[in-house]
Design a protein around this motif. Structure first.
Motif, short mmCIF file in Angstrom:
data_model
loop_
_atom_site.label_atom_id
_atom_site.label_comp_id
_atom_site.label_asym_id
_atom_site.label_seq_id
_atom_site.Cartn_x
_atom_site.Cartn_y
_atom_site.Cartn_z
N HIS A 191 -7.36 -4.17 -4.67
CA HIS A 191 -8.68 -4.06 -4.03
C HIS A 191 -9.03 -5.37 -3.31
O HIS A 191 -9.53 -5.36 -2.18
CB HIS A 191 -9.76 -3.71 -5.05
CG HIS A 191 -11.12 -3.66 -4.47
ND1 HIS A 191 -11.55 -2.65 -3.63
CD2 HIS A 191 -12.16 -4.52 -4.57
CE1 HIS A 191 -12.79 -2.89 -3.26
NE2 HIS A 191 -13.18 -4.02 -3.82
N CYS A 192 -8.73 -6.49 -3.94
CA CYS A 192 -8.99 -7.80 -3.33
C CYS A 192 -8.16 -7.99 -2.06
O CYS A 192 -8.68 -8.49 -1.06
CB CYS A 192 -8.69 -8.90 -4.35
SG CYS A 192 -9.02 -10.56 -3.74
N GLU A 196 0.84 -1.21 0.00
CA GLU A 196 0.00 0.00 0.00
C GLU A 196 0.88 1.25 0.00
O GLU A 196 0.58 2.22 -0.69
CB GLU A 196 -0.91 0.02 1.23
CG GLU A 196 -1.97 -1.04 1.24
CD GLU A 196 -3.23 -0.65 0.49
OE1 GLU A 196 -3.34 0.48 -0.02
OE2 GLU A 196 -4.13 -1.51 0.43
N SER A 200 -4.04 4.75 -10.58
CA SER A 200 -5.11 4.13 -9.79
C SER A 200 -4.64 2.78 -9.25
O SER A 200 -3.59 2.28 -9.64
CB SER A 200 -6.34 3.91 -10.68
OG SER A 200 -6.03 2.95 -11.69
N THR A 201 -5.47 2.21 -8.37
CA THR A 201 -5.13 0.88 -7.86
C THR A 201 -5.15 -0.15 -8.99
O THR A 201 -4.35 -1.08 -8.98
CB THR A 201 -6.09 0.44 -6.73
OG1 THR A 201 -7.42 0.46 -7.22
CG2 THR A 201 -5.96 1.33 -5.52
N ASN A 202 -6.05 0.03 -9.94
CA ASN A 202 -6.09 -0.89 -11.09
C ASN A 202 -4.81 -0.80 -11.90
O ASN A 202 -4.23 -1.83 -12.28
CB ASN A 202 -7.29 -0.58 -11.98
CG ASN A 202 -8.61 -0.91 -11.32
OD1 ASN A 202 -8.66 -1.43 -10.22
ND2 ASN A 202 -9.69 -0.58 -11.99
N ARG A 219 -7.14 -5.72 -0.08
CA ARG A 219 -7.75 -4.86 0.94
C ARG A 219 -9.02 -5.47 1.51
O ARG A 219 -9.19 -5.55 2.72
CB ARG A 219 -8.08 -3.49 0.35
CG ARG A 219 -6.89 -2.63 0.05
CD ARG A 219 -7.34 -1.39 -0.68
NE ARG A 219 -6.26 -0.45 -0.89
CZ ARG A 219 -6.34 0.57 -1.72
NH1 ARG A 219 -7.44 0.79 -2.40
NH2 ARG A 219 -5.31 1.38 -1.86
N SER A 220 -9.92 -5.86 0.64
CA SER A 220 -11.23 -6.32 1.09
C SER A 220 -11.17 -7.66 1.81
O SER A 220 -12.00 -7.92 2.68
CB SER A 220 -12.21 -6.39 -0.08
OG SER A 220 -11.81 -7.37 -1.01
N GLY A 249 -8.10 -5.83 -10.36
CA GLY A 249 -8.70 -5.76 -9.04
C GLY A 249 -7.85 -6.34 -7.91
O GLY A 249 -8.33 -6.47 -6.78
N TYR A 250 -6.60 -6.67 -8.19
CA TYR A 250 -5.77 -7.37 -7.21
C TYR A 250 -5.61 -6.60 -5.90
O TYR A 250 -5.84 -7.15 -4.83
CB TYR A 250 -4.41 -7.70 -7.81
CG TYR A 250 -3.52 -8.48 -6.88
CD1 TYR A 250 -3.72 -9.83 -6.69
CD2 TYR A 250 -2.49 -7.86 -6.19
CE1 TYR A 250 -2.92 -10.57 -5.82
CE2 TYR A 250 -1.68 -8.58 -5.33
CZ TYR A 250 -1.90 -9.93 -5.15
OH TYR A 250 -1.09 -10.65 -4.30
N SER A 300 -2.02 -2.43 -9.88
CA SER A 300 -2.16 -3.89 -9.87
C SER A 300 -1.66 -4.51 -11.16
O SER A 300 -0.94 -5.51 -11.14
CB SER A 300 -3.62 -4.29 -9.64
OG SER A 300 -4.04 -3.92 -8.34
#
Length: 103
Positions: A42-43, A11, A25-27, A45-46, A39-40, A30
């Motif tokens: 984001h995944c 991060e 962006s995060t995308n 994180r979630s 989406g890696y 990634s």
């Protein structure tokens, strides 16, 4: 760096690269810096997961390559500082891979 610190570490790399304008962006991060699908991050994180050693190794390689490209020709001091920081981050990523395999 411990296994549990790797997600925060990745991060932090994202945030630094975003501040430097190297990632949008995060995308983007990634795909282009971690070598994964959009989406890696984001995944991670979630699901509160850690990046794999392969992802850390890929990030290290990309950071080193970017640093080398920035230093391949004479650059202004500001760009040289960015290149040096990318090199430091690459070394830290490589170290994180070794920690993962020693655990």
């Amino acid at each position: 760096m411990t296994h549990s610190e790797n997600r925060q570490f990745i991060e932090n790399i994202f945030n630094e690269l975003k501040q430097l304008g190297a990632v949008r962006s995060t995308n983007d991060f990634s795909v282009n810096w971690l070598g994964m699908n959009a989406g890696y991050l984001h995944c991670l994180r979630s699901r509160d997961r850690q990046p794999s050693p392969r992802v850390l190794a890929h990030c290290s390689m990309r950071l080193r390559r970017a640093s080398n490209l920035l230093t391949s020709v004479e650059q202004p001091p500001k760009v040289q500082k960015v290149a040096e920081r990318m090199k430091e981050l690459a070394e830290a990523c490589a170290e994180a891979v070794f920690v993962e395999y020693e655990a």
